[in-house]
Design a protein around this motif. Structure first.
Motif, PDB file in Angstrom:
ATOM      1  N   TRP A   1     -16.151  10.824 -35.053  1.00 24.73           N
ATOM      2  CA  TRP A   1     -15.616  10.729 -36.414  1.00 24.73           C
ATOM      3  C   TRP A   1     -15.779  12.039 -37.196  1.00 24.73           C
ATOM      4  O   TRP A   1     -15.225  12.193 -38.267  1.00 24.73           O
ATOM      5  CB  TRP A   1     -16.356   9.616 -37.168  1.00 24.73           C
ATOM      6  CG  TRP A   1     -17.806   9.933 -37.338  1.00 24.73           C
ATOM      7  CD1 TRP A   1     -18.396  10.623 -38.356  1.00 24.73           C
ATOM      8  CD2 TRP A   1     -18.868   9.611 -36.428  1.00 24.73           C
ATOM      9  NE1 TRP A   1     -19.738  10.753 -38.144  1.00 24.73           N
ATOM     10  CE2 TRP A   1     -20.056  10.134 -36.963  1.00 24.73           C
ATOM     11  CE3 TRP A   1     -18.917   8.925 -35.206  1.00 24.73           C
ATOM     12  CZ2 TRP A   1     -21.295   9.998 -36.332  1.00 24.73           C
ATOM     13  CZ3 TRP A   1     -20.143   8.786 -34.584  1.00 24.73           C
ATOM     14  CH2 TRP A   1     -21.311   9.318 -35.141  1.00 24.73           C
ATOM     15  N   HIS A   2     -16.569  12.978 -36.669  1.00 24.32           N
ATOM     16  CA  HIS A   2     -16.934  14.169 -37.433  1.00 24.32           C
ATOM     17  C   HIS A   2     -15.870  15.247 -37.316  1.00 24.32           C
ATOM     18  O   HIS A   2     -15.614  15.766 -36.225  1.00 24.32           O
ATOM     19  CB  HIS A   2     -18.289  14.706 -36.965  1.00 24.32           C
ATOM     20  CG  HIS A   2     -18.937  15.615 -37.953  1.00 24.32           C
ATOM     21  ND1 HIS A   2     -18.429  16.844 -38.279  1.00 24.32           N
ATOM     22  CD2 HIS A   2     -20.054  15.461 -38.708  1.00 24.32           C
ATOM     23  CE1 HIS A   2     -19.203  17.414 -39.179  1.00 24.32           C
ATOM     24  NE2 HIS A   2     -20.195  16.589 -39.458  1.00 24.32           N
ATOM     25  N   SER A   3     -15.285  15.589 -38.433  1.00 26.13           N
ATOM     26  CA  SER A   3     -14.177  16.549 -38.422  1.00 26.13           C
ATOM     27  C   SER A   3     -14.604  17.944 -38.003  1.00 26.13           C
ATOM     28  O   SER A   3     -13.818  18.704 -37.438  1.00 26.13           O
ATOM     29  CB  SER A   3     -13.543  16.615 -39.815  1.00 26.13           C
ATOM     30  OG  SER A   3     -14.468  17.146 -40.744  1.00 26.13           O
ATOM     31  N   GLY A   4     -15.877  18.300 -38.273  1.00 23.97           N
ATOM     32  CA  GLY A   4     -16.337  19.660 -37.982  1.00 23.97           C
ATOM     33  C   GLY A   4     -16.185  20.048 -36.524  1.00 23.97           C
ATOM     34  O   GLY A   4     -15.890  21.207 -36.206  1.00 23.97           O
ATOM     35  N   ASN A   5     -16.378  19.093 -35.628  1.00 25.17           N
ATOM     36  CA  ASN A   5     -16.249  19.390 -34.187  1.00 25.17           C
ATOM     37  C   ASN A   5     -14.835  19.863 -33.863  1.00 25.17           C
ATOM     38  O   ASN A   5     -14.636  20.847 -33.143  1.00 25.17           O
ATOM     39  CB  ASN A   5     -16.558  18.135 -33.354  1.00 25.17           C
ATOM     40  CG  ASN A   5     -17.898  17.539 -33.705  1.00 25.17           C
ATOM     41  OD1 ASN A   5     -18.812  18.248 -34.112  1.00 25.17           O
ATOM     42  ND2 ASN A   5     -18.019  16.227 -33.576  1.00 25.17           N
ATOM     43  N   TYR A   6     -13.845  19.144 -34.385  1.00 26.45           N
ATOM     44  CA  TYR A   6     -12.447  19.482 -34.130  1.00 26.45           C
ATOM     45  C   TYR A   6     -12.067  20.793 -34.827  1.00 26.45           C
ATOM     46  O   TYR A   6     -11.373  21.634 -34.261  1.00 26.45           O
ATOM     47  CB  TYR A   6     -11.532  18.357 -34.632  1.00 26.45           C
ATOM     48  CG  TYR A   6     -11.835  17.001 -34.045  1.00 26.45           C
ATOM     49  CD1 TYR A   6     -11.206  16.557 -32.882  1.00 26.45           C
ATOM     50  CD2 TYR A   6     -12.744  16.153 -34.659  1.00 26.45           C
ATOM     51  CE1 TYR A   6     -11.473  15.298 -32.352  1.00 26.45           C
ATOM     52  CE2 TYR A   6     -13.026  14.897 -34.135  1.00 26.45           C
ATOM     53  CZ  TYR A   6     -12.387  14.476 -32.988  1.00 26.45           C
ATOM     54  OH  TYR A   6     -12.660  13.236 -32.470  1.00 26.45           O
ATOM     55  N   VAL A   7     -12.549  20.946 -36.078  1.00 26.02           N
ATOM     56  CA  VAL A   7     -12.165  22.115 -36.867  1.00 26.02           C
ATOM     57  C   VAL A   7     -12.684  23.397 -36.232  1.00 26.02           C
ATOM     58  O   VAL A   7     -11.973  24.400 -36.155  1.00 26.02           O
ATOM     59  CB  VAL A   7     -12.675  21.973 -38.324  1.00 26.02           C
ATOM     60  CG1 VAL A   7     -12.474  23.259 -39.103  1.00 26.02           C
ATOM     61  CG2 VAL A   7     -11.960  20.818 -39.011  1.00 26.02           C
ATOM     62  N   LEU A   8     -13.940  23.373 -35.750  1.00 28.02           N
ATOM     63  CA  LEU A   8     -14.498  24.574 -35.130  1.00 28.02           C
ATOM     64  C   LEU A   8     -13.698  24.993 -33.893  1.00 28.02           C
ATOM     65  O   LEU A   8     -13.380  26.167 -33.713  1.00 28.02           O
ATOM     66  CB  LEU A   8     -15.963  24.331 -34.738  1.00 28.02           C
ATOM     67  CG  LEU A   8     -16.985  24.566 -35.846  1.00 28.02           C
ATOM     68  CD1 LEU A   8     -18.360  24.114 -35.404  1.00 28.02           C
ATOM     69  CD2 LEU A   8     -17.033  26.030 -36.248  1.00 28.02           C
ATOM     70  N   LEU A   9     -13.350  24.019 -33.055  1.00 33.73           N
ATOM     71  CA  LEU A   9     -12.565  24.358 -31.862  1.00 33.73           C
ATOM     72  C   LEU A   9     -11.184  24.862 -32.262  1.00 33.73           C
ATOM     73  O   LEU A   9     -10.678  25.851 -31.705  1.00 33.73           O
ATOM     74  CB  LEU A   9     -12.429  23.132 -30.951  1.00 33.73           C
ATOM     75  CG  LEU A   9     -11.654  23.397 -29.644  1.00 33.73           C
ATOM     76  CD1 LEU A   9     -12.372  24.430 -28.790  1.00 33.73           C
ATOM     77  CD2 LEU A   9     -11.444  22.118 -28.864  1.00 33.73           C
TER      78      LEU A   9
ATOM     79  N   GLY B   1     -22.261  29.262 -32.058  1.00 31.13           N
ATOM     80  CA  GLY B   1     -22.384  30.526 -31.322  1.00 31.13           C
ATOM     81  C   GLY B   1     -21.117  30.855 -30.561  1.00 31.13           C
ATOM     82  O   GLY B   1     -20.673  32.009 -30.512  1.00 31.13           O
ATOM     83  N   CYS B   2     -20.525  29.826 -29.957  1.00 34.40           N
ATOM     84  CA  CYS B   2     -19.259  30.024 -29.227  1.00 34.40           C
ATOM     85  C   CYS B   2     -18.163  30.500 -30.177  1.00 34.40           C
ATOM     86  O   CYS B   2     -17.356  31.364 -29.827  1.00 34.40           O
ATOM     87  CB  CYS B   2     -18.825  28.719 -28.557  1.00 34.40           C
ATOM     88  SG  CYS B   2     -19.903  28.177 -27.230  1.00 34.40           S
ATOM     89  N   ARG B   3     -18.146  29.939 -31.374  1.00 34.03           N
ATOM     90  CA  ARG B   3     -17.135  30.331 -32.366  1.00 34.03           C
ATOM     91  C   ARG B   3     -17.325  31.790 -32.765  1.00 34.03           C
ATOM     92  O   ARG B   3     -16.362  32.548 -32.875  1.00 34.03           O
ATOM     93  CB  ARG B   3     -17.259  29.417 -33.588  1.00 34.03           C
ATOM     94  CG  ARG B   3     -16.349  29.799 -34.746  1.00 34.03           C
ATOM     95  CD  ARG B   3     -16.598  28.856 -35.912  1.00 34.03           C
ATOM     96  NE  ARG B   3     -15.739  29.172 -37.038  1.00 34.03           N
ATOM     97  CZ  ARG B   3     -16.042  30.037 -37.998  1.00 34.03           C
ATOM     98  NH1 ARG B   3     -17.183  30.691 -37.945  1.00 34.03           N
ATOM     99  NH2 ARG B   3     -15.204  30.261 -38.987  1.00 34.03           N
ATOM    100  N   LEU B   4     -18.598  32.162 -33.002  1.00 35.08           N
ATOM    101  CA  LEU B   4     -18.903  33.523 -33.429  1.00 35.08           C
ATOM    102  C   LEU B   4     -18.487  34.550 -32.373  1.00 35.08           C
ATOM    103  O   LEU B   4     -17.936  35.603 -32.689  1.00 35.08           O
ATOM    104  CB  LEU B   4     -20.403  33.640 -33.722  1.00 35.08           C
ATOM    105  CG  LEU B   4     -20.917  34.940 -34.314  1.00 35.08           C
ATOM    106  CD1 LEU B   4     -20.322  35.175 -35.688  1.00 35.08           C
ATOM    107  CD2 LEU B   4     -22.438  34.919 -34.403  1.00 35.08           C
ATOM    108  N   HIS B   5     -18.732  34.200 -31.110  1.00 37.53           N
ATOM    109  CA  HIS B   5     -18.448  35.145 -30.018  1.00 37.53           C
ATOM    110  C   HIS B   5     -17.172  34.787 -29.248  1.00 37.53           C
ATOM    111  O   HIS B   5     -16.888  35.376 -28.205  1.00 37.53           O
ATOM    112  CB  HIS B   5     -19.656  35.211 -29.076  1.00 37.53           C
ATOM    113  CG  HIS B   5     -20.889  35.716 -29.749  1.00 37.53           C
ATOM    114  ND1 HIS B   5     -21.080  37.047 -30.048  1.00 37.53           N
ATOM    115  CD2 HIS B   5     -21.983  35.065 -30.232  1.00 37.53           C
ATOM    116  CE1 HIS B   5     -22.243  37.199 -30.655  1.00 37.53           C
ATOM    117  NE2 HIS B   5     -22.817  36.001 -30.775  1.00 37.53           N
TER     118      HIS B   5
END
Length: 682
Positions: free
Chosen positions: A511-519, A488-492
């Motif tokens: 270890w999860h890349s998605g957390n870093y990629v989204l930010l 939601g933060c990414r969208l807005h």
């Protein structure tokens, strides 16, 4: 005359010793007994009664007992035993009561079978009475009786009583240990089962294959990989991996714990494989996100001449659903009788799910309507299928029908309903369903429901409310819940809240890349290149690698896979030529590449080239050159469709005059004539 009877009696005895191939032959011998007046010979009659159970016709067995003038304890024991072995548990209990009315007392042969029947029908009241009779009859030292008592108490949930019986056995062989371990597993006390298995080994006892299968089941349920690996070592050292049941349990254990390399190693090392072994391996691949491996193994199994069972078919259909392989799923489902899907809720649910995820909700609906017995799981599959396909009103309407049919919704039902609300942005309806769980249906919301609500609120821009909901949760929020808020933060583009969320996510799954990629995406979209570079630097330092985005498309029953910038496909030259052609048409149509979706701080011209060959665009281009002009194009992506691809494919659908469906890890996007079913609410 008496000598003739003796001779015929001897002939009957010999015939009874030899056995019978059908009930008709047994009836002839029984008739001979009656003609010769030997029906009061309890030895011969007992033999006839015992054989009568071999043909699955208990009616004849009842007639034999009913016509006996004074049945003794031996006949009653044979009758009780035969009924239990034929799974007629309630009937065996009724025969026991008839025996007691005749004034006969149970003995050490009666107790094990009556106790087993009590355990199967959960008649703890009679079971406890039987225990007191065991003591009165002086049979408490009998090993079979003890094991039957342990089974009774564990099945009925009286674990303490079972353990007392176990402790009272002076010289324990592996049988009571196995019974107690099995009992613990049956009531969900898996940790206790594993501890007991350790004690068994410490006592110097050698477990049998059944106890090994049971303790592996306990490790599987708890996800205890370390204990399972230790048991695997024991099995290997003692040569028990040759046992097909033990090896299959190991394959299943490793599959459920996500270690498919070890599962395959055990599977490949099996000298003998049955259909259960193949099915466990196929399901392991399917449930661990390896659909192509599951399908490859399925074809190998067919080449071995084995017919798929229910569990293999579920694994195959799940794999086809994940890949969007409709033709392959259709072909595979024809390998077994269509009625099995309509009679078996597990198979029917898998077929509904496959059709729904392959964009054919019409076919999924046909299967749902044809199901002869619609249990809650089937209703849930249909509701979830409608929800993910964008048929939100139908999903909510089906929920109403489910209630009218008298099927009580469960927690999974509400996951489907909340997902439907999320897909359509129905915030008020979502709040109402969420609140009704506890108020109306006495269901306590679980972490999945909070995750759905956070996702719904986050997408709608209610980020503060979503954040407050997480803080008020009765349990600790997991990575999925925080990930929903991060989306939601990414969208807005709320870069302030996202930093709070990211700290939580990195603590939960560093270890999860998605957390870093989204930010990093959020920073890049806001042109905060230094912050984006810092995130990439942290990823590099910690050895975190970005999950590659794959897209799949099925053409003529073959699944084709694409990566960003992929040139490995045999038709790459034609695919890129089609993309070049589309780029000109898109530009003429007013499409402008949305370059702020690119992660890296590179020149504008490079960005446009980079997003121009995303995996979903390559798959769509391949679909356009490989299918008939009127065919739908279905593309499946393992990650979310990026904003630029979403916008580009909308235009492509109008330019090409084609219906294009893209299913990502979040929802369906059905593009028709320049419009998307998600109405850009994503």
């Amino acid at each position: 005359m008496s000598s003739l009877i003796v001779t015929k009696s001897a002939g009957i005895k010999n015939r009874l010793i030899q056995g019978f191939s059908c009930l008709k032959h047994l009836k002839h011998i029984h008739a001979a007994l009656l003609r010769l007046g030997l029906d009061e010979d309890t030895y011969l009659l007992n033999k006839v009664l015992r054989f009568s159970f071999n043909f699955g016709n208990t009616n004849y067995s009842f007639r034999i007992l009913d016509q006996t003038k004074e049945p003794n304890i031996f006949l009653f024991n044979t009758m009780i035993r035969g009924l239990v072995l034929n799974d007629c548990f309630q009937e065996s209990i009724e025969i026991y009561h008839s025996m007691r009315k005749e004034g006969l007392s149970p003995d050490s042969f009666t107790f094990p079978f009556v106790l087993k029947a009590c355990a199967r029908v959960l008649d703890s009241e009679l079971g406890v009475k039987m225990h007191s009779l065991v003591v009165k009859a002086g049979c408490e030292a009998d090993a079979f009786v003890k094991i039957s008592l342990i089974n009774l108490y564990t099945k009925c949930g009286f674990i303490d009583n079972a353990f007392k019986v176990f402790d009272d056995i002076p010289d324990k062989n592996f049988a009571p240990w196995t019974a107690t371990i099995s009992g613990y597993v049956g009531v969900g006390k898996c940790r206790e089962a594993i501890d007991m298995f350790r004690r068994l080994l410490e006592m110097g006892l050698r477990p049998d294959s059944f106890s090994l299968v049971e303790v592996l089941s306990a490790c599987k349920r708890t996800g205890d990989l370390r204990s399972g690996e230790w048991i695997d070592e024991y099995i290997t050292e003692n040569g028990m991996v040759r046992n097909v049941f033990v090896a299959t349990a190991l394959v299943d254990f490793y599959g459920k714990c996500g270690n498919m390399e070890r599962a395959r190693s055990v599977f490949d090392g099996m000298l003998e494989k049955n259909i259960v072994s193949w099915s466990s391996m196929i399901q392991g691949y399917a449930s661990n996100g390896l659909p192509k491996e599951a399908l490859d193994l399925f074809f190998k199994m067919l080449n071995e001449g084995l017919k798929p069972d229910c569990y293999a078919m579920v694994g195959v259909l799940c794999s086809c659903a994940r890949l969007g392989a409709l033709e392959l799923g259709d072909w595979a489902s024809n390998l077994i009788n269509g009625n099995e899907f309509l009679d078996n809720s597990v198979l029917g649910t898998a077929l509904i799910d496959m059709y729904a995820k392959c964009g054919r909700m019409d076919r999924a609906w046909e299967v749902f309507r044809g199901m002869r017995k619609k249990d809650r799981v089937v209703w849930n599959a249909a509701i979830s299928g409608l929800a993910m396909s964008g048929h939100v009103k139908d999903a909510l309407g089906l929920f109403g029908q489910m209630e009218k049919s008298g099927i009580k919704p469960d927690r999974n039902t509400f996951v489907g309903l909340l997902c439907a609300c999320t897909h359509a942005g129905l915030v008020e309806e979502g709040r109402r369903y969420f609140n009704s769980m506890e108020c109306v249906f006495t269901l306590t919301p679980e972490i999945e429901h909070y995750g759905c609500m956070v996702d719904l609120l986050g997408r709608a821009g209610c980020l503060d409310e979503a954040h407050q909901l997480i803080k008020s949760m009765p349990m600790e929020a997991n990575a999925i819940v925080w990930g929903a808020l991060l989306g939601g933060c990414r969208l807005h583009r709320d870069t302030q809240l996202v930093e709070v969320v990211l700290k939580k996510l990195i603590a939960l799954e560093p270890w999860h890349s998605g957390n870093y990629v989204l930010l990093s995406n959020i920073y890049a979209a806001s042109h905060k290149w230094e912050e984006a570079a810092k995130i990439r630097s942290i990823m590099s330092e910690r050895g975190v690698k970005k999950i590659p985005g794959y897209s799949w498309i099925e053409v003529d029953g073959v699944v084709h896979q694409f990566l960003v910038g992929d040139t490995s496909h045999p038709l790459s030259e034609q695919i890129y030529a089609k993309l070049g052609e589309l780029a000109k048409d898109l530009k003429a149509a007013g499409y402008v590449p949305t370059t702020d979706h690119v992660l890296f701080d590179i020149e504008e011209e490079e960005k446009e080239h980079f997003i121009g060959c995303h995996s979903e665009k390559l798959a769509v281009a391949f679909g356009l050159i490989s299918t008939a002009p009127n065919d739908k194009i279905l593309v499946v992506k393992n990650l979310r469709v990026c904003g630029d691809c979403h916008e580009a494919i909308k235009h492509i659908s109008r330019i090409a005059g084609r219906e294009i469906i893209v299913r990502d890890n979040n929802r369906f996007h059905c593009f028709t004539d320049g419009l998307c079913s998600c109405k850009d609410y994503w």
